[in-house]
Design a protein around this motif. Structure first.
Motif, PDB file in Angstrom:
ATOM      1  N   ALA A  31       0.807  -1.230   0.000  1.00  0.00           N
ATOM      2  CA  ALA A  31       0.000   0.000   0.000  1.00  0.00           C
ATOM      3  C   ALA A  31       0.834   1.271   0.000  1.00  0.00           C
ATOM      4  CB  ALA A  31      -0.932   0.002   1.216  1.00  0.00           C
ATOM      5  N   VAL A  32       2.009   1.240   0.627  1.00  0.00           N
ATOM      6  CA  VAL A  32       2.852   2.439   0.712  1.00  0.00           C
ATOM      7  C   VAL A  32       4.305   2.077   0.423  1.00  0.00           C
ATOM      8  CG1 VAL A  32       1.368   3.722   2.311  1.00  0.00           C
ATOM      9  CG2 VAL A  32       3.125   2.196   3.219  1.00  0.00           C
ATOM     10  N   ARG A  33       5.022   3.029  -0.169  1.00  0.00           N
ATOM     11  CA  ARG A  33       6.428   2.804  -0.505  1.00  0.00           C
ATOM     12  C   ARG A  33       7.365   3.018   0.673  1.00  0.00           C
ATOM     13  NH1 ARG A  33       4.388   6.035  -4.281  1.00  0.00           N
ATOM     14  NH2 ARG A  33       5.659   7.871  -3.793  1.00  0.00           N
ATOM     15  N   HIS A  34       6.913   3.807   1.659  1.00  0.00           N
ATOM     16  CA  HIS A  34       7.809   4.189   2.752  1.00  0.00           C
ATOM     17  C   HIS A  34       7.167   3.957   4.132  1.00  0.00           C
ATOM     18  CE1 HIS A  34      10.316   5.944  -0.315  1.00  0.00           C
ATOM     19  NE2 HIS A  34       9.312   6.690  -0.727  1.00  0.00           N
ATOM     20  N   PRO A  35       6.810   2.702   4.434  1.00  0.00           N
ATOM     21  CA  PRO A  35       6.178   2.450   5.738  1.00  0.00           C
ATOM     22  C   PRO A  35       7.101   2.714   6.929  1.00  0.00           C
ATOM     23  CG  PRO A  35       6.661   0.391   4.623  1.00  0.00           C
ATOM     24  CD  PRO A  35       6.917   1.481   3.632  1.00  0.00           C
ATOM     25  N   MET A  36       8.413   2.641   6.704  1.00  0.00           N
ATOM     26  CA  MET A  36       9.319   2.921   7.819  1.00  0.00           C
ATOM     27  C   MET A  36       9.265   4.398   8.203  1.00  0.00           C
ATOM     28  SD  MET A  36      12.952   1.072   8.382  1.00  0.00           S
ATOM     29  CE  MET A  36      12.296  -0.405   7.631  1.00  0.00           C
ATOM     30  N   TYR A  75      12.251  13.200   6.106  1.00  0.00           N
ATOM     31  CA  TYR A  75      11.389  12.755   5.008  1.00  0.00           C
ATOM     32  C   TYR A  75      11.474  13.715   3.823  1.00  0.00           C
ATOM     33  CZ  TYR A  75       7.288  10.957   2.581  1.00  0.00           C
ATOM     34  OH  TYR A  75       6.445  10.425   1.638  1.00  0.00           O
ATOM     35  N   TRP A  76      11.411  14.987   4.110  1.00  0.00           N
ATOM     36  CA  TRP A  76      11.426  16.008   3.057  1.00  0.00           C
ATOM     37  C   TRP A  76      12.748  16.023   2.300  1.00  0.00           C
ATOM     38  CZ3 TRP A  76      14.018  20.992   3.350  1.00  0.00           C
ATOM     39  CH2 TRP A  76      13.695  21.841   2.297  1.00  0.00           C
ATOM     40  N   ARG A  77      13.853  15.823   3.021  1.00  0.00           N
ATOM     41  CA  ARG A  77      15.173  15.899   2.389  1.00  0.00           C
ATOM     42  C   ARG A  77      15.608  14.571   1.753  1.00  0.00           C
ATOM     43  NH1 ARG A  77      17.900  19.977   0.874  1.00  0.00           N
ATOM     44  NH2 ARG A  77      19.841  18.978   1.448  1.00  0.00           N
ATOM     45  N   ARG A  78      15.273  13.446   2.397  1.00  0.00           N
ATOM     46  CA  ARG A  78      15.855  12.188   1.964  1.00  0.00           C
ATOM     47  C   ARG A  78      15.029  11.443   0.917  1.00  0.00           C
ATOM     48  NH1 ARG A  78      17.110   6.917   5.646  1.00  0.00           N
ATOM     49  NH2 ARG A  78      19.199   7.656   6.039  1.00  0.00           N
ATOM     50  N   VAL A  79      13.707  11.485   1.024  1.00  0.00           N
ATOM     51  CA  VAL A  79      12.872  10.650   0.156  1.00  0.00           C
ATOM     52  C   VAL A  79      13.073  10.939  -1.333  1.00  0.00           C
ATOM     53  CG1 VAL A  79      10.472  10.152  -0.480  1.00  0.00           C
ATOM     54  CG2 VAL A  79      11.208   9.965   1.898  1.00  0.00           C
ATOM     55  N   PRO A  80      13.209  12.201  -1.775  1.00  0.00           N
ATOM     56  CA  PRO A  80      13.470  12.407  -3.208  1.00  0.00           C
ATOM     57  C   PRO A  80      14.744  11.696  -3.696  1.00  0.00           C
ATOM     58  CG  PRO A  80      12.802  14.465  -2.187  1.00  0.00           C
ATOM     59  CD  PRO A  80      13.004  13.474  -1.074  1.00  0.00           C
ATOM     60  N   HIS A  81      15.793  11.690  -2.879  1.00  0.00           N
ATOM     61  CA  HIS A  81      17.031  10.985  -3.244  1.00  0.00           C
ATOM     62  C   HIS A  81      16.805   9.472  -3.280  1.00  0.00           C
ATOM     63  CE1 HIS A  81      19.285  14.706  -2.919  1.00  0.00           C
ATOM     64  NE2 HIS A  81      18.780  14.896  -1.713  1.00  0.00           N
ATOM     65  N   GLY A 115       0.981   4.949  -2.352  1.00  0.00           N
ATOM     66  CA  GLY A 115       1.276   6.253  -1.791  1.00  0.00           C
ATOM     67  C   GLY A 115       2.652   6.242  -1.143  1.00  0.00           C
ATOM     68  N   GLY A 116       3.110   7.421  -0.735  1.00  0.00           N
ATOM     69  CA  GLY A 116       4.407   7.514  -0.065  1.00  0.00           C
ATOM     70  C   GLY A 116       4.348   6.934   1.338  1.00  0.00           C
ATOM     71  N   ILE A 117       3.634   7.641   2.226  1.00  0.00           N
ATOM     72  CA  ILE A 117       3.475   7.139   3.600  1.00  0.00           C
ATOM     73  C   ILE A 117       2.014   6.869   3.944  1.00  0.00           C
ATOM     74  CG2 ILE A 117       5.598   8.140   4.520  1.00  0.00           C
ATOM     75  CD1 ILE A 117       3.905  10.445   5.640  1.00  0.00           C
ATOM     76  N   LEU A 118       1.101   7.248   3.051  1.00  0.00           N
ATOM     77  CA  LEU A 118      -0.318   6.941   3.206  1.00  0.00           C
ATOM     78  C   LEU A 118      -0.781   6.208   1.960  1.00  0.00           C
ATOM     79  CD1 LEU A 118      -1.629  10.359   4.599  1.00  0.00           C
ATOM     80  CD2 LEU A 118      -1.272   8.240   5.897  1.00  0.00           C
ATOM     81  N   PRO A 119      -1.676   5.222   2.092  1.00  0.00           N
ATOM     82  CA  PRO A 119      -2.164   4.518   0.899  1.00  0.00           C
ATOM     83  C   PRO A 119      -2.817   5.482  -0.082  1.00  0.00           C
ATOM     84  CG  PRO A 119      -2.811   3.370   2.904  1.00  0.00           C
ATOM     85  CD  PRO A 119      -2.242   4.692   3.332  1.00  0.00           C
ATOM     86  N   ARG A 120      -2.619   5.222  -1.352  1.00  0.00           N
ATOM     87  CA  ARG A 120      -3.218   6.042  -2.402  1.00  0.00           C
ATOM     88  C   ARG A 120      -4.701   5.708  -2.519  1.00  0.00           C
ATOM     89  NH1 ARG A 120      -0.753   8.353  -7.466  1.00  0.00           N
ATOM     90  NH2 ARG A 120       1.127   7.958  -6.286  1.00  0.00           N
ATOM     91  N   LEU A 121      -5.561   6.719  -2.415  1.00  0.00           N
ATOM     92  CA  LEU A 121      -7.001   6.486  -2.512  1.00  0.00           C
ATOM     93  C   LEU A 121      -7.352   6.001  -3.901  1.00  0.00           C
ATOM     94  CD1 LEU A 121      -8.371   9.590  -0.579  1.00  0.00           C
ATOM     95  CD2 LEU A 121      -8.182   7.242   0.231  1.00  0.00           C
ATOM     96  N   GLY A 122      -8.163   4.941  -3.950  1.00  0.00           N
ATOM     97  CA  GLY A 122      -8.635   4.428  -5.230  1.00  0.00           C
ATOM     98  C   GLY A 122      -7.636   3.546  -5.950  1.00  0.00           C
ATOM     99  N   ALA A 123      -6.427   3.384  -5.395  1.00  0.00           N
ATOM    100  CA  ALA A 123      -5.430   2.552  -6.077  1.00  0.00           C
ATOM    101  C   ALA A 123      -5.753   1.083  -5.865  1.00  0.00           C
ATOM    102  CB  ALA A 123      -4.034   2.859  -5.536  1.00  0.00           C
ATOM    103  N   ARG A 124      -5.491   0.282  -6.880  1.00  0.00           N
ATOM    104  CA  ARG A 124      -5.696  -1.158  -6.784  1.00  0.00           C
ATOM    105  C   ARG A 124      -4.339  -1.838  -6.744  1.00  0.00           C
ATOM    106  NH1 ARG A 124     -10.633  -2.213 -11.016  1.00  0.00           N
ATOM    107  NH2 ARG A 124     -12.184  -1.048  -9.844  1.00  0.00           N
ATOM    108  N   ASN A 125      -4.127  -2.577  -5.678  1.00  0.00           N
ATOM    109  CA  ASN A 125      -2.847  -3.289  -5.546  1.00  0.00           C
ATOM    110  C   ASN A 125      -3.024  -4.743  -5.958  1.00  0.00           C
ATOM    111  OD1 ASN A 125      -1.289  -1.135  -4.399  1.00  0.00           O
ATOM    112  ND2 ASN A 125      -2.503  -1.384  -2.556  1.00  0.00           N
ATOM    113  N   PRO A 126      -2.209  -5.227  -6.872  1.00  0.00           N
ATOM    114  CA  PRO A 126      -2.328  -6.626  -7.263  1.00  0.00           C
ATOM    115  C   PRO A 126      -1.996  -7.547  -6.116  1.00  0.00           C
ATOM    116  CG  PRO A 126      -0.367  -5.629  -8.230  1.00  0.00           C
ATOM    117  CD  PRO A 126      -1.109  -4.532  -7.546  1.00  0.00           C
ATOM    118  N   VAL A 127      -2.697  -8.665  -6.074  1.00  0.00           N
ATOM    119  CA  VAL A 127      -2.477  -9.631  -4.995  1.00  0.00           C
ATOM    120  C   VAL A 127      -1.164 -10.361  -5.223  1.00  0.00           C
ATOM    121  CG1 VAL A 127      -3.387 -11.673  -3.870  1.00  0.00           C
ATOM    122  CG2 VAL A 127      -4.939  -9.930  -4.682  1.00  0.00           C
TER     123      VAL A 127
END
Length: 199
Positions: free
Chosen positions: A123-128, A160-166, A187-199
């Motif tokens: 659901a998110v790319r950056h859960p940490m 988050y603001w400085r490092r994630v773009p790199h 999404g980055g740290i929150l799931p993207r609304l309406g996005a479908r994630n493949p199982v």
């Protein structure tokens, strides 16, 4: 010494968080690196977070130096803070488990690095980073001090603001279209609304 029950709850949460980090760091210490984008600036960001999460709270708990910046929190804040802290620790642990050998403290990739899209990474790319924010909110609710309570939230926001773009640029260079497709459905740290994630 300034130990109150909310302070002890915070200390237990941070001790658990540091234990998780230590266990995974030890497992992966000798692993070779294929890509290493860590630099002094990146290490300074990690240090800033450590000051916010650990150093300033320790000053609050074990010295009178930050007493002048105290304020009163409602009693309910401690209960909510404990729940938020527990959720942050669990997400932090889950993110480490799901990443496995693809995890690193700084901006590094190993030779067999895999793009992890299972577990919390579906659901998110950056859960940490999401876990860092949740832990920081727990800190605000548990530590009744303008500096020790809020320092982690400020530090994690800067990180988050400085490092994630790199980090995203590094992942795009390494994984290309596979990562672009992953970015479109998550999404980055929150799931993207309406996005479908493949199982």
């Amino acid at each position: 010494m300034n130990l109150q029950i909310p302070h002890l709850v915070f200390a237990a949460g941070i001790a658990t968080y540091l234990t998780i980090r230590a266990v995974f760091s030890r497992r992966l210490r000798a692993r070779p690196k294929a890509v290493d984008r860590s630099d002094t600036g990146d290490r300074m960001l990690v240090g800033l977070v450590a000051i916010g999460q650990i150093v300033l709270p320790l000053l609050l708990l074990f010295s009178p130096w930050l007493d002048w910046a105290r304020y009163t929190l409602p009693a309910a804040a401690a209960w909510l803070g404990a729940a938020v802290m527990a959720a942050g620790v669990r997400l932090f642990w889950r993110a480490h488990v799901d990443l496995g050998e693809s995890w690193s403290v700084t901006l590094m990739l190993n030779p067999e690095h895999k793009l992890v899209t299972r577990g919390v990474y579906r659901a998110v790319r950056h859960p940490m980073y999401a876990a860092f924010f949740v832990l920081a909110i727990g800190q605000v609710l548990l530590l009744d001090n303008w500096f020790a309570g809020w320092a982690s939230l400020v530090a994690v926001t800067v990180l988050y603001w400085r490092r994630v773009p790199h980090e995203e640029r590094m992942m795009l260079e390494f994984f290309g279209d596979e990562y672009r497709a992953y970015m479109r459905r998550t999404g980055g740290i929150l799931p993207r609304l309406g996005a479908r994630n493949p199982v």
